[in-house]
Scaffold this motif. Structure first.
Motif, PDB file in Angstrom:
ATOM      1  N   ILE A 245       0.821  -1.214   0.000  1.00  0.00           N
ATOM      2  CA  ILE A 245       0.000   0.000   0.000  1.00  0.00           C
ATOM      3  C   ILE A 245       0.858   1.269   0.000  1.00  0.00           C
ATOM      4  CG2 ILE A 245      -0.335   0.161   2.490  1.00  0.00           C
ATOM      5  CD1 ILE A 245      -3.336   0.703   1.723  1.00  0.00           C
ATOM      6  N   TYR A 246       1.997   1.227   0.691  1.00  0.00           N
ATOM      7  CA  TYR A 246       2.906   2.378   0.710  1.00  0.00           C
ATOM      8  C   TYR A 246       3.415   2.662  -0.700  1.00  0.00           C
ATOM      9  CZ  TYR A 246       7.159   5.083   1.412  1.00  0.00           C
ATOM     10  OH  TYR A 246       8.150   6.037   1.317  1.00  0.00           O
ATOM     11  N   GLU A 247       3.839   1.625  -1.397  1.00  0.00           N
ATOM     12  CA  GLU A 247       4.353   1.791  -2.763  1.00  0.00           C
ATOM     13  C   GLU A 247       3.265   2.295  -3.708  1.00  0.00           C
ATOM     14  OE1 GLU A 247       5.763  -2.171  -3.253  1.00  0.00           O
ATOM     15  OE2 GLU A 247       7.832  -1.638  -2.776  1.00  0.00           O
ATOM     16  N   LYS A 248       2.027   1.840  -3.503  1.00  0.00           N
ATOM     17  CA  LYS A 248       0.920   2.324  -4.329  1.00  0.00           C
ATOM     18  C   LYS A 248       0.681   3.814  -4.091  1.00  0.00           C
ATOM     19  CE  LYS A 248      -1.627  -2.000  -4.751  1.00  0.00           C
ATOM     20  NZ  LYS A 248      -2.849  -2.731  -4.408  1.00  0.00           N
ATOM     21  N   ALA A 249       0.778   4.252  -2.846  1.00  0.00           N
ATOM     22  CA  ALA A 249       0.594   5.674  -2.534  1.00  0.00           C
ATOM     23  C   ALA A 249       1.698   6.513  -3.175  1.00  0.00           C
ATOM     24  CB  ALA A 249       0.555   5.884  -1.020  1.00  0.00           C
ATOM     25  N   VAL A 250       2.923   6.033  -3.083  1.00  0.00           N
ATOM     26  CA  VAL A 250       4.051   6.733  -3.704  1.00  0.00           C
ATOM     27  C   VAL A 250       3.842   6.794  -5.219  1.00  0.00           C
ATOM     28  CG1 VAL A 250       6.536   6.602  -4.215  1.00  0.00           C
ATOM     29  CG2 VAL A 250       5.709   6.228  -1.867  1.00  0.00           C
ATOM     30  N   GLU A 251       3.403   5.695  -5.803  1.00  0.00           N
ATOM     31  CA  GLU A 251       3.160   5.665  -7.243  1.00  0.00           C
ATOM     32  C   GLU A 251       2.046   6.647  -7.635  1.00  0.00           C
ATOM     33  OE1 GLU A 251       2.633   2.366 -10.718  1.00  0.00           O
ATOM     34  OE2 GLU A 251       1.389   2.096  -8.926  1.00  0.00           O
ATOM     35  N   LYS A 252       0.986   6.710  -6.846  1.00  0.00           N
ATOM     36  CA  LYS A 252      -0.110   7.642  -7.132  1.00  0.00           C
ATOM     37  C   LYS A 252       0.404   9.082  -7.147  1.00  0.00           C
ATOM     38  CE  LYS A 252      -4.474   9.444  -5.291  1.00  0.00           C
ATOM     39  NZ  LYS A 252      -5.510   9.312  -4.280  1.00  0.00           N
ATOM     40  N   LEU A 253       1.190   9.432  -6.129  1.00  0.00           N
ATOM     41  CA  LEU A 253       1.710  10.798  -6.048  1.00  0.00           C
ATOM     42  C   LEU A 253       2.673  11.099  -7.193  1.00  0.00           C
ATOM     43  CD1 LEU A 253       2.339  11.026  -2.191  1.00  0.00           C
ATOM     44  CD2 LEU A 253       0.515  12.152  -3.495  1.00  0.00           C
ATOM     45  N   THR A 254       3.588  10.188  -7.469  1.00  0.00           N
ATOM     46  CA  THR A 254       4.572  10.443  -8.529  1.00  0.00           C
ATOM     47  C   THR A 254       3.919  10.475  -9.910  1.00  0.00           C
ATOM     48  OG1 THR A 254       5.206   8.096  -8.565  1.00  0.00           O
ATOM     49  CG2 THR A 254       6.562   9.578  -7.233  1.00  0.00           C
ATOM     50  N   THR A 255       2.871   9.691 -10.099  1.00  0.00           N
ATOM     51  CA  THR A 255       2.147   9.715 -11.377  1.00  0.00           C
ATOM     52  C   THR A 255       1.475  11.065 -11.570  1.00  0.00           C
ATOM     53  OG1 THR A 255       1.788   7.328 -11.327  1.00  0.00           O
ATOM     54  CG2 THR A 255       0.299   8.627 -12.719  1.00  0.00           C
TER      55      THR A 255
ATOM     56  N   GLU B 217     -10.002   7.262  -2.752  1.00  0.00           N
ATOM     57  CA  GLU B 217     -10.619   7.495  -4.062  1.00  0.00           C
ATOM     58  C   GLU B 217     -10.958   8.971  -4.247  1.00  0.00           C
ATOM     59  OE1 GLU B 217     -11.843   6.416  -7.774  1.00  0.00           O
ATOM     60  OE2 GLU B 217     -11.065   4.996  -6.294  1.00  0.00           O
ATOM     61  N   GLY B 218     -10.535   9.544  -5.360  1.00  0.00           N
ATOM     62  CA  GLY B 218     -10.875  10.915  -5.698  1.00  0.00           C
ATOM     63  C   GLY B 218      -9.987  11.979  -5.071  1.00  0.00           C
ATOM     64  N   LYS B 219      -9.101  11.597  -4.154  1.00  0.00           N
ATOM     65  CA  LYS B 219      -8.204  12.572  -3.517  1.00  0.00           C
ATOM     66  C   LYS B 219      -6.974  12.752  -4.402  1.00  0.00           C
ATOM     67  CE  LYS B 219     -10.359  12.967   0.535  1.00  0.00           C
ATOM     68  NZ  LYS B 219     -10.616  14.133   1.331  1.00  0.00           N
ATOM     69  N   THR B 220      -6.680  14.013  -4.746  1.00  0.00           N
ATOM     70  CA  THR B 220      -5.521  14.300  -5.598  1.00  0.00           C
ATOM     71  C   THR B 220      -4.768  15.517  -5.064  1.00  0.00           C
ATOM     72  OG1 THR B 220      -6.686  15.852  -7.054  1.00  0.00           O
ATOM     73  CG2 THR B 220      -6.790  13.503  -7.650  1.00  0.00           C
ATOM     74  N   ILE B 221      -3.543  15.677  -5.543  1.00  0.00           N
ATOM     75  CA  ILE B 221      -2.752  16.847  -5.168  1.00  0.00           C
ATOM     76  C   ILE B 221      -3.457  18.109  -5.662  1.00  0.00           C
ATOM     77  CG2 ILE B 221      -0.551  18.037  -5.459  1.00  0.00           C
ATOM     78  CD1 ILE B 221       0.735  15.221  -5.860  1.00  0.00           C
ATOM     79  N   LEU B 222      -3.924  18.079  -6.907  1.00  0.00           N
ATOM     80  CA  LEU B 222      -4.614  19.251  -7.457  1.00  0.00           C
ATOM     81  C   LEU B 222      -5.830  19.632  -6.617  1.00  0.00           C
ATOM     82  CD1 LEU B 222      -4.429  18.651 -11.307  1.00  0.00           C
ATOM     83  CD2 LEU B 222      -3.496  20.607 -10.048  1.00  0.00           C
TER      84      LEU B 222
END
Length: 145
Positions: free
Chosen positions: A3-13, A48-53
């Motif tokens: 789950i940590y790696e998935k979160a990092v991947e979401k942010l970097t993507t 779900e639906g949470k983004t940096i933007l």
């Protein structure tokens, strides 16, 4: 992938998709560093639906509540706190972020009956008839040679 790696991947993507947006880069780097310290919050970043933007939009909405005239300023600490609150990672004093504005109710559009009525009215108009002239007509209204 955990789950940590998935979160990092979401942010970097998201950061890669917005590589020219300096604030996405800044908040993304902050969240990556935050996750290193608090990997247990990875699931919250993955919500779900949470983004940096969208976290930046939450920051804007919060800043608007502090606006004086046309100026709204918040500190870096407040800004990062708002981002953490947006991702449900905030563990400080509770505070509210103004909700996203809902779309305005659609402006009532004329119904077919209303449109038909206005067309009927136009047919019985008492306005003088308008004649369109062509550039090829002469002054007496006949066709120019």
């Amino acid at each position: 992938m955990d789950i940590y790696e998935k979160a990092v991947e979401k942010l970097t993507t998201e950061m890669a998709a917005n590589e020219k947006h300096p604030y996405v880069q800044m908040i993304g780097q902050y969240l990556l560093a935050y996750l290193e310290k608090k990997p247990e919050h990875a699931e919250r970043i993955l919500a779900e639906g949470k983004t940096i933007l969208k976290s930046l939009d939450a920051m804007r909405r919060y800043a608007e509540t502090k606006r004086v005239g046309n100026v709204a300023v918040i500190s870096d600490a407040d800004g990062y706190g708002i981002v953490l609150r947006y991702f449900d990672c905030w563990d400080g004093e509770p505070f509210d972020i103004p909700p996203e504005p809902q779309p305005l109710a659609q402006i009532a559009t004329p119904t077919r009956a209303a449109t038909a009525k206005s067309t009927t009215t136009a047919k019985h108009s008492h306005a003088p008839a308008v004649t369109q002239l062509s550039l090829f007509d002469d002054a007496e209204g006949g066709e120019a040679l």
